[in-house]
Motif scaffolding. Structure first.
Motif, PDB file in Angstrom:
ATOM      1  N   SER A  77      -2.783  35.742 -32.466  1.00  0.00           N
ATOM      2  CA  SER A  77      -3.327  35.029 -33.631  1.00  0.00           C
ATOM      3  C   SER A  77      -4.843  35.080 -33.660  1.00  0.00           C
ATOM      4  O   SER A  77      -5.452  35.043 -34.720  1.00  0.00           O
ATOM      5  N   ARG A  78      -5.434  35.164 -32.464  1.00  0.00           N
ATOM      6  CA  ARG A  78      -6.901  35.149 -32.431  1.00  0.00           C
ATOM      7  C   ARG A  78      -7.506  36.395 -33.084  1.00  0.00           C
ATOM      8  O   ARG A  78      -8.678  36.421 -33.386  1.00  0.00           O
ATOM      9  N   SER A  79      -6.681  37.420 -33.299  1.00  0.00           N
ATOM     10  CA  SER A  79      -7.221  38.605 -33.987  1.00  0.00           C
ATOM     11  C   SER A  79      -6.855  38.616 -35.473  1.00  0.00           C
ATOM     12  O   SER A  79      -7.134  39.562 -36.184  1.00  0.00           O
ATOM     13  N   PHE A  80      -6.206  37.554 -35.948  1.00  0.00           N
ATOM     14  CA  PHE A  80      -5.838  37.492 -37.371  1.00  0.00           C
ATOM     15  C   PHE A  80      -6.321  36.206 -38.028  1.00  0.00           C
ATOM     16  O   PHE A  80      -5.627  35.649 -38.864  1.00  0.00           O
ATOM     17  N   THR A  81      -7.495  35.733 -37.647  1.00  0.00           N
ATOM     18  CA  THR A  81      -7.988  34.494 -38.243  1.00  0.00           C
ATOM     19  C   THR A  81      -8.475  34.777 -39.669  1.00  0.00           C
ATOM     20  O   THR A  81      -8.864  35.913 -39.976  1.00  0.00           O
ATOM     21  N   PRO A  82      -8.448  33.743 -40.552  1.00  0.00           N
ATOM     22  CA  PRO A  82      -8.928  33.944 -41.923  1.00  0.00           C
ATOM     23  C   PRO A  82     -10.337  34.536 -41.956  1.00  0.00           C
ATOM     24  O   PRO A  82     -10.646  35.384 -42.790  1.00  0.00           O
ATOM     25  N   ARG A 182     -11.877  48.815 -20.157  1.00  0.00           N
ATOM     26  CA  ARG A 182     -13.088  49.142 -19.385  1.00  0.00           C
ATOM     27  C   ARG A 182     -14.334  48.888 -20.223  1.00  0.00           C
ATOM     28  O   ARG A 182     -15.324  48.384 -19.751  1.00  0.00           O
ATOM     29  N   GLU A 183     -14.256  49.263 -21.494  1.00  0.00           N
ATOM     30  CA  GLU A 183     -15.439  49.211 -22.349  1.00  0.00           C
ATOM     31  C   GLU A 183     -15.056  48.687 -23.744  1.00  0.00           C
ATOM     32  O   GLU A 183     -14.711  49.472 -24.631  1.00  0.00           O
ATOM     33  N   PRO A 184     -15.109  47.364 -23.920  1.00  0.00           N
ATOM     34  CA  PRO A 184     -14.659  46.792 -25.195  1.00  0.00           C
ATOM     35  C   PRO A 184     -15.541  47.209 -26.370  1.00  0.00           C
ATOM     36  O   PRO A 184     -16.740  47.434 -26.200  1.00  0.00           O
ATOM     37  N   ARG A 185     -14.898  47.321 -27.548  1.00  0.00           N
ATOM     38  CA  ARG A 185     -15.650  47.540 -28.799  1.00  0.00           C
ATOM     39  C   ARG A 185     -15.312  46.385 -29.725  1.00  0.00           C
ATOM     40  O   ARG A 185     -14.641  45.446 -29.319  1.00  0.00           O
ATOM     41  N   GLY A 186     -15.691  46.491 -30.976  1.00  0.00           N
ATOM     42  CA  GLY A 186     -15.429  45.373 -31.880  1.00  0.00           C
ATOM     43  C   GLY A 186     -14.059  45.442 -32.547  1.00  0.00           C
ATOM     44  O   GLY A 186     -13.850  44.841 -33.591  1.00  0.00           O
ATOM     45  N   ASP A 187     -13.098  46.181 -31.969  1.00  0.00           N
ATOM     46  CA  ASP A 187     -11.814  46.336 -32.663  1.00  0.00           C
ATOM     47  C   ASP A 187     -10.718  45.419 -32.112  1.00  0.00           C
ATOM     48  O   ASP A 187     -10.901  44.716 -31.130  1.00  0.00           O
ATOM     49  N   LEU A 188      -9.569  45.465 -32.783  1.00  0.00           N
ATOM     50  CA  LEU A 188      -8.460  44.583 -32.444  1.00  0.00           C
ATOM     51  C   LEU A 188      -7.904  44.834 -31.043  1.00  0.00           C
ATOM     52  O   LEU A 188      -7.620  43.903 -30.302  1.00  0.00           O
ATOM     53  N   ILE A 189      -7.796  46.112 -30.680  1.00  0.00           N
ATOM     54  CA  ILE A 189      -7.257  46.404 -29.336  1.00  0.00           C
ATOM     55  C   ILE A 189      -8.162  45.803 -28.260  1.00  0.00           C
ATOM     56  O   ILE A 189      -7.677  45.223 -27.300  1.00  0.00           O
ATOM     57  N   SER A 190      -9.490  45.889 -28.449  1.00  0.00           N
ATOM     58  CA  SER A 190     -10.413  45.299 -27.473  1.00  0.00           C
ATOM     59  C   SER A 190     -10.143  43.806 -27.344  1.00  0.00           C
ATOM     60  O   SER A 190     -10.132  43.265 -26.236  1.00  0.00           O
ATOM     61  N   LEU A 191      -9.925  43.138 -28.479  1.00  0.00           N
ATOM     62  CA  LEU A 191      -9.642  41.703 -28.450  1.00  0.00           C
ATOM     63  C   LEU A 191      -8.366  41.413 -27.664  1.00  0.00           C
ATOM     64  O   LEU A 191      -8.288  40.449 -26.912  1.00  0.00           O
TER      65      LEU A 191
END
Ligand code: HEM
Length: 377
Positions: A77-82, A182-191
């Protein structure tokens, strides 16, 4: 069904079918009596589908009960907030505009191929952070997965090509998840793969089954919504004309909400009874399959007066199209963003669409018994 057989046993599905609004809501609300696990359709366990096994996703969010469901739902849910969904509006608009421009540069086109289908799949790919050079593969994998979902449910067999796609996608997603850990980005998988505020990350199999679920649950549904909306408009010239006079964002949303009710992209859902249940004047045995007809609940005159009328001005509050209760569609805010934005772009560029003379009178809906949308338009 609603009037004469509200609790109908369908021998082919080997399931009890419920069609009244109140009964559908009751089943979906009472997840302790009606489980989402070990669902049997036509007597066959859903987990036995080959494509599902290949993906290693024995279980995913929609086929879980609490407390397992509660934990995973909290995580995703934390990756689908309004806030996150609303931030995507400019991109959804830009992409819709591009697709509409390309589509309307021809005098005749397939709305499904040109707009309704590429819009949601591209947005999901971008949300997930799929490498642009792999987008074509991603589209093929998701098309195949969706097709498998339909084909397997109907024939019980999974085509070779689909199994290959499932394997390729599993390998690629595992690689991406590892790279983002290893190296997060700003995308959903990173979250999904990071521990955030003390909340644990998803395990690798959880990441895979969740991304597969997003593809299946999030693509054809929004595609169907768009196709059903355009069909309803063309078949209801008065409402189409009123929309043309006022294509405001609010009116675009109203068209989508009424389409969700009038021509539900998901026809029904399955559950399994955990004990004997008495309802609608009949008894459901323990451990039996139940199908709730969302589309029928949306057409129950006890809830929606004059249900067969396509009326974008009506109150659609309580529509069942996104389900109800703990499994309520996680992606509802996303499709409620995408579909109205796409309609608005369409109205600005092509306010007067009609069927081609080659469009068959009876639209081809593909024959799935649980998803409904035109195959081409
Ligand atoms: C769940 C419909 C779009 C992701 C559901 C359910 C329905 C539904 C009926 C409930 C399933 C159940 O109770 O067993 C729709 C419709 C859509 C749509 C009609 C578009 C018009 C999307 C999108 C996404 C998405 C765009 C994601 C990108 C999900 C997920 C669940 C779900 C993850 C599972 C939630 C849970 O089990 O807790 N959807 N959906 N859906 N949907 Fe959607």
């Amino acid at each position: 069904l609603r009037d004469k057989a509200p609790l109908h046993y369908d021998a082919k599905l080997k399931a009890h079918v419920l069609s009244r609004y109140e009964d559908v809501a009751f089943v979906l609300k009472n997840h302790a009596l009606f489980s989402s696990t070990k669902i049997r359709i036509a007597g066959k366990l859903q987990e036995e589908r080959a494509s599902v096994k290949e993906l290693g996703s024995v279980s995913n969010l929609v086929s879980m009960d609490p407390p397992v469901h509660t934990r995973l739902r909290g995580l995703v849910s934390r990756s689908f907030t309004p806030k996150q969904i609303n931030a995507m509006e400019p991109r959804v608009r830009e992409l819709s505009r591009e697709l509409v421009a390309e589509m309307t540069s021809r005098s005749e086109f397939d709305f499904m191929d040109a707009l309704a289908s590429p819009l949601p799949v591209t947005i999901i790919a971008e949300m997930l952070g799929i490498d642009p050079v792999r987008r074509r593969d991603f589209k093929r994998w998701s098309d195949n997965l969706i097709q498998s979902n339909n084909a397997t449910l109907q024939s019980g067999e999974t085509p070779e090509e689909v199994i290959r796609s499932a394997k390729e996608m599993l390998a690629y997603m595992t690689e991406v998840a590892e790279a983002r850990r290893r190296e997060p980005r700003g995308d959903l998988i990173s979250l999904l793969v990071q521990e955030i505020d003390g909340v644990a990350a998803l395990t690798p199999p959880e990441v895979n089954s969740f991304t597969t679920l997003l593809l299946i649950a999030g693509n054809e549904t929004t595609t169907n919504l768009l196709g059903n909306a355009l069909t309803a408009l063309i078949r209801n010239p008065g409402e189409y004309e009123a929309f043309r006079r006022d294509p405001s964002p609010a009116a675009c949303s109203a068209i989508c909400e009424e389409t969700l009710r009038y021509d539900s992209p998901v026809i029904g859902l399955f559950r399994r009874t955990t004990q004997e249940v008495e309802m609608s004047g009949g008894k459901l045995p323990a451990d039996t399959s139940v199908m709730v007809l969302l589309a029928s609940a949306n057409h129950d005159p006890r809830k929606f007066p004059e249900p067969e009328r396509f009326d974008p001005t009506r109150d659609t509050h309580g529509l069942m199209s996104f389900g109800h209760g703990i499994h309520f569609c996680l992606g509802a805010p996303l499709s409620r963003l995408e579909a109205p934005v796409a309609l608005r772009e369409l109205m600005e560029r092509a306010p007067r669409l009609g069927f081609s003379p080659r469009q068959p009178q009876d639209i081809d809906y593909g024959g799935s018994f649980f998803l409904r949308g035109p195959k081409s338009l």
